[in-house]
Design a protein around this motif. Structure first.
Motif, PDB file in Angstrom:
ATOM      1  N   ARG A  22       0.851  -1.248   0.176  1.00 50.29           N
ATOM      2  CA  ARG A  22      -0.198  -0.010   0.017  1.00 50.29           C
ATOM      3  C   ARG A  22       0.977   1.337  -0.084  1.00 50.29           C
ATOM      4  O   ARG A  22       1.984   1.176   0.610  1.00 50.29           O
ATOM      5  CB  ARG A  22      -0.921   0.087   1.216  1.00 50.29           C
ATOM      6  N   VAL A  23       0.459   2.169  -1.020  1.00 52.36           N
ATOM      7  CA  VAL A  23       1.430   3.651  -0.492  1.00 52.36           C
ATOM      8  C   VAL A  23       0.477   4.372  -0.128  1.00 52.36           C
ATOM      9  O   VAL A  23      -0.698   5.034  -0.611  1.00 52.36           O
ATOM     10  CB  VAL A  23       1.869   4.004  -2.137  1.00 52.36           C
ATOM     11  N   LEU A  24       0.771   4.774   1.236  1.00 51.48           N
ATOM     12  CA  LEU A  24      -0.149   5.723   2.004  1.00 51.48           C
ATOM     13  C   LEU A  24       0.810   6.969   1.808  1.00 51.48           C
ATOM     14  O   LEU A  24       1.824   7.032   2.034  1.00 51.48           O
ATOM     15  CB  LEU A  24      -0.438   5.309   3.149  1.00 51.48           C
ATOM     16  N   ASP A  29       4.995  10.884   2.674  1.00 53.53           N
ATOM     17  CA  ASP A  29       5.450  12.143   3.109  1.00 53.53           C
ATOM     18  C   ASP A  29       6.617  12.146   4.112  1.00 53.53           C
ATOM     19  O   ASP A  29       7.615  12.754   4.110  1.00 53.53           O
ATOM     20  CB  ASP A  29       4.342  12.907   3.814  1.00 53.53           C
ATOM     21  N   GLN A  30       6.591  11.024   5.038  1.00 49.85           N
ATOM     22  CA  GLN A  30       7.665  10.658   5.806  1.00 49.85           C
ATOM     23  C   GLN A  30       8.975  10.570   5.096  1.00 49.85           C
ATOM     24  O   GLN A  30      10.243  11.055   5.518  1.00 49.85           O
ATOM     25  CB  GLN A  30       7.327   9.616   6.756  1.00 49.85           C
ATOM     26  N   PHE A  31       8.784   9.667   4.000  1.00 43.84           N
ATOM     27  CA  PHE A  31      10.070   9.440   3.139  1.00 43.84           C
ATOM     28  C   PHE A  31      10.693  10.641   2.614  1.00 43.84           C
ATOM     29  O   PHE A  31      11.885  10.649   2.773  1.00 43.84           O
ATOM     30  CB  PHE A  31       9.660   8.512   1.892  1.00 43.84           C
ATOM     31  N   PHE A  32       9.954  11.611   2.097  1.00 38.05           N
ATOM     32  CA  PHE A  32      10.544  12.909   1.630  1.00 38.05           C
ATOM     33  C   PHE A  32      10.922  13.794   2.692  1.00 38.05           C
ATOM     34  O   PHE A  32      12.273  14.289   2.541  1.00 38.05           O
ATOM     35  CB  PHE A  32       9.518  13.674   0.940  1.00 38.05           C
ATOM     36  N   SER A  33      10.389  14.194   3.644  1.00 37.87           N
ATOM     37  CA  SER A  33      10.678  15.050   4.899  1.00 37.87           C
ATOM     38  C   SER A  33      11.877  14.243   5.726  1.00 37.87           C
ATOM     39  O   SER A  33      12.912  15.221   6.118  1.00 37.87           O
ATOM     40  CB  SER A  33       9.494  15.274   5.740  1.00 37.87           C
ATOM     41  N   LEU A  34      11.826  13.006   6.115  1.00 40.07           N
ATOM     42  CA  LEU A  34      13.007  12.522   6.553  1.00 40.07           C
ATOM     43  C   LEU A  34      14.271  12.593   5.814  1.00 40.07           C
ATOM     44  O   LEU A  34      15.550  12.885   6.451  1.00 40.07           O
ATOM     45  CB  LEU A  34      12.794  11.005   7.024  1.00 40.07           C
ATOM     46  N   LEU A  35      14.210  12.227   4.599  1.00 41.44           N
ATOM     47  CA  LEU A  35      15.343  12.518   3.699  1.00 41.44           C
ATOM     48  C   LEU A  35      16.140  13.547   3.506  1.00 41.44           C
ATOM     49  O   LEU A  35      17.019  13.946   3.814  1.00 41.44           O
ATOM     50  CB  LEU A  35      15.138  11.757   2.330  1.00 41.44           C
ATOM     51  N   GLU A  36      14.887  14.756   3.402  1.00 41.41           N
ATOM     52  CA  GLU A  36      15.416  16.066   3.433  1.00 41.41           C
ATOM     53  C   GLU A  36      16.168  16.644   4.520  1.00 41.41           C
ATOM     54  O   GLU A  36      17.216  17.287   4.544  1.00 41.41           O
ATOM     55  CB  GLU A  36      14.035  16.846   3.110  1.00 41.41           C
ATOM     56  N   ALA A  37      15.705  16.334   5.753  1.00 38.57           N
ATOM     57  CA  ALA A  37      16.295  16.869   7.028  1.00 38.57           C
ATOM     58  C   ALA A  37      17.596  15.849   7.221  1.00 38.57           C
ATOM     59  O   ALA A  37      18.392  16.644   7.724  1.00 38.57           O
ATOM     60  CB  ALA A  37      15.192  16.410   8.321  1.00 38.57           C
ATOM     61  N   TYR A  38      17.560  14.778   6.793  1.00 39.77           N
ATOM     62  CA  TYR A  38      18.862  14.027   7.075  1.00 39.77           C
ATOM     63  C   TYR A  38      20.031  14.622   6.078  1.00 39.77           C
ATOM     64  O   TYR A  38      21.054  14.909   6.391  1.00 39.77           O
ATOM     65  CB  TYR A  38      18.674  12.375   6.617  1.00 39.77           C
ATOM     66  N   LEU A  39      19.478  14.923   4.851  1.00 39.39           N
ATOM     67  CA  LEU A  39      20.628  15.268   3.712  1.00 39.39           C
ATOM     68  C   LEU A  39      21.051  16.669   4.377  1.00 39.39           C
ATOM     69  O   LEU A  39      22.172  16.791   4.325  1.00 39.39           O
ATOM     70  CB  LEU A  39      19.799  15.499   2.540  1.00 39.39           C
ATOM     71  N   ILE A  40      20.360  17.514   4.671  1.00 34.26           N
ATOM     72  CA  ILE A  40      20.567  18.782   5.284  1.00 34.26           C
ATOM     73  C   ILE A  40      21.508  18.804   6.472  1.00 34.26           C
ATOM     74  O   ILE A  40      22.445  19.406   6.663  1.00 34.26           O
ATOM     75  CB  ILE A  40      19.413  19.775   5.819  1.00 34.26           C
ATOM     76  N   MET A  97      15.045   6.060  10.534  1.00 32.68           N
ATOM     77  CA  MET A  97      14.285   6.790   9.850  1.00 32.68           C
ATOM     78  C   MET A  97      13.346   5.628   8.987  1.00 32.68           C
ATOM     79  O   MET A  97      12.147   5.839   8.779  1.00 32.68           O
ATOM     80  CB  MET A  97      15.011   7.302   8.639  1.00 32.68           C
ATOM     81  N   MET A  98      13.705   4.325   8.844  1.00 33.45           N
ATOM     82  CA  MET A  98      13.122   3.355   8.404  1.00 33.45           C
ATOM     83  C   MET A  98      11.830   2.815   9.287  1.00 33.45           C
ATOM     84  O   MET A  98      10.944   2.708   8.910  1.00 33.45           O
ATOM     85  CB  MET A  98      13.937   1.965   7.979  1.00 33.45           C
ATOM     86  N   ASN A  99      11.948   2.887  10.524  1.00 37.90           N
ATOM     87  CA  ASN A  99      11.150   2.649  11.413  1.00 37.90           C
ATOM     88  C   ASN A  99      10.242   3.676  11.528  1.00 37.90           C
ATOM     89  O   ASN A  99       8.980   3.292  11.669  1.00 37.90           O
ATOM     90  CB  ASN A  99      11.664   2.586  12.892  1.00 37.90           C
ATOM     91  N   ILE A 100      10.672   4.946  11.457  1.00 37.93           N
ATOM     92  CA  ILE A 100       9.536   5.980  11.611  1.00 37.93           C
ATOM     93  C   ILE A 100       8.686   5.897  10.224  1.00 37.93           C
ATOM     94  O   ILE A 100       7.426   6.046  10.496  1.00 37.93           O
ATOM     95  CB  ILE A 100      10.094   7.355  11.297  1.00 37.93           C
ATOM     96  N   ILE A 101       8.983   5.727   8.859  1.00 38.04           N
ATOM     97  CA  ILE A 101       8.159   5.471   8.065  1.00 38.04           C
ATOM     98  C   ILE A 101       7.313   4.069   8.149  1.00 38.04           C
ATOM     99  O   ILE A 101       6.117   4.372   7.656  1.00 38.04           O
ATOM    100  CB  ILE A 101       9.282   5.302   6.533  1.00 38.04           C
ATOM    101  N   ALA A 102       7.911   3.208   8.757  1.00 38.86           N
ATOM    102  CA  ALA A 102       7.031   1.831   8.759  1.00 38.86           C
ATOM    103  C   ALA A 102       5.945   2.362   9.847  1.00 38.86           C
ATOM    104  O   ALA A 102       4.828   1.551   9.618  1.00 38.86           O
ATOM    105  CB  ALA A 102       7.846   0.863   9.499  1.00 38.86           C
ATOM    106  N   ILE A 103       5.957   3.110  10.858  1.00 37.18           N
ATOM    107  CA  ILE A 103       4.941   3.383  11.726  1.00 37.18           C
ATOM    108  C   ILE A 103       4.120   4.581  11.385  1.00 37.18           C
ATOM    109  O   ILE A 103       3.305   4.851  12.175  1.00 37.18           O
ATOM    110  CB  ILE A 103       5.174   3.258  13.037  1.00 37.18           C
TER     111      ILE A 103
END
Length: 129
Positions: A22-24, A29-40, A97-103
C-alpha cells in the motif's frame, strides 16, 4: 557516504513505503521529509538542494523500485542494498528513519516488521519498533 550507498539508502527507505503493498500519503510524506532533514544534517546543503537531490533520485528510480518490490527476486534486491550499507557509520540513523516510515500510518505491518528485523540483524543496530 558514496553515491552508491546513498542510492541504497534512498531505495531502502522507499521500500518501506511499498513493502506492505500500500502506498499511503503519510508514509510517502515521511520518506521525503526524513530524507530532506537527513541530507541537510549530513551535507553542506540547504533545503532546496536537498529537495533537488531527492527528486533527482526519485524520478528515475521510483518505478524500478516499485517493480522490484513486486518481483519474485525482491528479497535478493533488498539484501543487496542492505549489504551495501552494513558498514556505513550512519546506519543507525538510516534504520531509525526506516522505523519512522514503517509506523507513520499508526500500523506496524508484519512485512514491515520482518524487513526491519532483517535489517537490524545484518546491520547490528537497534530493533524494530
Amino acid at each position: 557516504m558514496t553515491n552508491d550507498q546513498k542510492d541504497s539508502m534512498f531505495t531502502l527507505l522507499y521500500a518501506l513505503v511499498l513493502i506492505d503493498k500500500r502506498v499511503l500519503k503519510v508514509e510517502a510524506d515521511q520518506f521525503f521529509s526524513l530524507l530532506e532533514a537527513y541530507l541537510i544534517r549530513i551535507e553542506p546543503i540547504d533545503y532546496l538542494q536537498a529537495k533537488a537531490q531527492i527528486s533527482n533520485w526519485f524520478v528515475p528510480n521510483y518505478k524500478k523500485v516499485l517493480s522490484e518490490m513486486k518481483s519474485p527476486s525482491r528479497d535478493d534486491y533488498l539484501r543487496e542494498h542492505i549489504e551495501n550499507l552494513k558498514d556505513v557509520e550512519e546506519r543507525q540513523d538510516i534504520f531509525d528513519m526506516m522505523n519512522i516510515i514503517a509506523i507513520a500510518d499508526n500500523e506496524f505491518h508484519a512485512a514491515e516488521k520482518q524487513f526491519l528485523e532483517k535489517v537490524a540483524l545484518i546491520w547490528n543496530v537497534g530493533t524494530a519498533s
